[in-house]
Design a protein around this motif. Sequence first.
Motif, PDB file in Angstrom:
ATOM      1  N   PRO A 147       9.570   3.096   5.065  1.00  0.00           N
ATOM      2  CA  PRO A 147       8.299   3.247   4.355  1.00  0.00           C
ATOM      3  C   PRO A 147       8.316   4.480   3.443  1.00  0.00           C
ATOM      4  CG  PRO A 147       7.954   2.992   6.727  1.00  0.00           C
ATOM      5  CD  PRO A 147       9.420   3.144   6.504  1.00  0.00           C
ATOM      6  N   ASP A 148       7.502   4.447   2.387  1.00  0.00           N
ATOM      7  CA  ASP A 148       7.433   5.572   1.447  1.00  0.00           C
ATOM      8  C   ASP A 148       6.771   6.796   2.059  1.00  0.00           C
ATOM      9  OD1 ASP A 148       8.732   4.248  -0.628  1.00  0.00           O
ATOM     10  OD2 ASP A 148       6.868   3.395  -1.403  1.00  0.00           O
ATOM     11  N   ASN A 149       5.836   6.613   2.961  1.00  0.00           N
ATOM     12  CA  ASN A 149       5.130   7.711   3.602  1.00  0.00           C
ATOM     13  C   ASN A 149       6.132   8.568   4.393  1.00  0.00           C
ATOM     14  OD1 ASN A 149       3.844   9.090   5.871  1.00  0.00           O
ATOM     15  ND2 ASN A 149       1.960   8.060   5.217  1.00  0.00           N
ATOM     16  N   PRO A 150       6.253   9.882   4.086  1.00  0.00           N
ATOM     17  CA  PRO A 150       7.246  10.731   4.755  1.00  0.00           C
ATOM     18  C   PRO A 150       7.095  10.760   6.284  1.00  0.00           C
ATOM     19  CG  PRO A 150       6.338  11.859   2.843  1.00  0.00           C
ATOM     20  CD  PRO A 150       5.544  10.601   3.031  1.00  0.00           C
ATOM     21  N   ALA A 151       5.879  10.817   6.771  1.00  0.00           N
ATOM     22  CA  ALA A 151       5.673  10.846   8.228  1.00  0.00           C
ATOM     23  C   ALA A 151       6.142   9.536   8.859  1.00  0.00           C
ATOM     24  CB  ALA A 151       4.206  11.107   8.555  1.00  0.00           C
ATOM     25  N   LEU A 152       5.843   8.407   8.216  1.00  0.00           N
ATOM     26  CA  LEU A 152       6.284   7.110   8.729  1.00  0.00           C
ATOM     27  C   LEU A 152       7.803   6.971   8.643  1.00  0.00           C
ATOM     28  CD1 LEU A 152       3.565   4.638   7.395  1.00  0.00           C
ATOM     29  CD2 LEU A 152       3.965   5.343   9.758  1.00  0.00           C
ATOM     30  N   ARG A 153       8.399   7.535   7.614  1.00  0.00           N
ATOM     31  CA  ARG A 153       9.863   7.488   7.473  1.00  0.00           C
ATOM     32  C   ARG A 153      10.532   8.189   8.648  1.00  0.00           C
ATOM     33  NH1 ARG A 153      11.696   6.158   2.200  1.00  0.00           N
ATOM     34  NH2 ARG A 153      13.688   7.198   2.501  1.00  0.00           N
ATOM     35  N   SER A 156       9.903   6.288  11.873  1.00  0.00           N
ATOM     36  CA  SER A 156      10.729   5.076  11.907  1.00  0.00           C
ATOM     37  C   SER A 156      12.161   5.410  12.318  1.00  0.00           C
ATOM     38  CB  SER A 156      10.740   4.386  10.544  1.00  0.00           C
ATOM     39  OG  SER A 156       9.471   3.896  10.218  1.00  0.00           O
TER      40      SER A 156
END
Length: 191
Positions: A147-153, A156
């Motif tokens: 995902p583009d969202n840094p926290a989600l990256r 993940s």
Amino acid sequence: MNWGATPTEVRRPLAGDALLPEPDGESTMAITIDAPPEDIWPWLRQLGQGRGGFYSYEWAENLVGLDIHNADEIIPEYQDIAIGDEVRLGNPDRYPDTKLEIAAISPERALVLEAPNDPPWWVWSFVLDPVTETETRLVVRSRISLPDNPALRVASQVVLDPVTFVMTRGMLLGIKSRAEAPAREEPLLDV
């Protein structure tokens, strides 16, 4: 993330790489199987939930309700596969979107699965490389877009990396055990 793979196997292009040319994450794992590709290929053709399973840690997959049951034999009705066929990763009633599609087939050589998105966010390739007449390398590559969202990256990767390692390693060992079992006539490894 590259358990069992040689540096050459990790670096070389594999079937399916072009479907996700710039992945955010990649894993290439491999194992040597004392069987020719034609003895391993039927196990790959029947991959999937509601089919032959994934030959890994069935108890772990079912702990989260995926309803996976690993086959210990070749099942004739699961041998016919075609590009575009669905390969479910979990029970469709509980996880309707957990599926991949067959993107490429090269009999006794390669099976490529991809997420049914355009472009795909995940490509999973299974490649059979003969070493001798009776020995084959099974190389499995997973490529993903995060995902583009840094926290989600970060989240993940924290979750996906250990799960990918454990489950793919288990799958490789499970396929090896099953493909080699007819020659040994020993019980299958129950991972």
